[in-house]
Design a protein around this motif. Structure first.
Motif, short mmCIF file in Angstrom:
data_model
loop_
_atom_site.label_atom_id
_atom_site.label_comp_id
_atom_site.label_asym_id
_atom_site.label_seq_id
_atom_site.Cartn_x
_atom_site.Cartn_y
_atom_site.Cartn_z
N ASN A 25 -10.68 25.34 8.23
CA ASN A 25 -11.71 25.21 7.19
C ASN A 25 -11.15 24.65 5.89
OD1 ASN A 25 -13.58 26.23 8.94
ND2 ASN A 25 -13.41 28.33 8.19
N ASP A 26 -9.82 24.66 5.74
CA ASP A 26 -9.21 24.11 4.53
C ASP A 26 -9.28 22.59 4.58
OD1 ASP A 26 -8.61 26.60 3.59
OD2 ASP A 26 -6.53 26.56 4.28
N LYS A 27 -9.84 22.02 3.52
CA LYS A 27 -9.89 20.56 3.43
C LYS A 27 -8.86 20.12 2.42
CE LYS A 27 -14.14 19.86 2.27
NZ LYS A 27 -15.42 19.24 1.98
N THR A 28 -8.01 19.19 2.81
CA THR A 28 -7.08 18.65 1.84
C THR A 28 -7.84 17.66 0.97
OG1 THR A 28 -6.40 16.94 3.38
CG2 THR A 28 -5.06 18.92 3.32
N PRO A 29 -7.64 17.74 -0.31
CA PRO A 29 -8.39 16.85 -1.21
C PRO A 29 -7.94 15.41 -1.04
CG PRO A 29 -6.82 18.17 -2.45
CD PRO A 29 -6.79 18.66 -1.03
#
Length: 83
Positions: free
Chosen positions: A4-8
């Motif tokens: 669920n973590d999106k890298t910017p």
């Protein structure tokens, strides 16, 4: 990292908060963006360009005939970062 973590996305050299601007990138605003101008963090930046060394900020409470703030350009050292 969880799925669920999106890298910017990388911060662009020229960015605007106005959705009608050609320099607006919606994916960048999914994350909190900070601007450091002449080694001080600014919270009122409407547009910036790192390579040319300028930011645009509202000129007080003055608005144009469409109700948008009148912007002034300040020149100096600009750094963009994710908070």
């Amino acid at each position: 990292m969880s799925p669920n973590d999106k890298t910017p996305p990388p911060l662009p050299d020229h960015l605007s908060v106005d959705p009608q601007s050609p320099h607006y990138v919606a994916a960048v605003f999914d994350h909190d963006v900070g601007i450091r101008f002449n080694d001080k963090e600014r919270h009122d930046v409407e547009e910036y360009c790192v390579s040319e060394g300028w930011i645009k900020v509202p000129a007080g409470k003055t608005v144009d005939r469409r109700g948008r703030p009148v912007l002034i350009k300040l020149k100096g050292k600009v750094e963009a970062f994710y908070r």
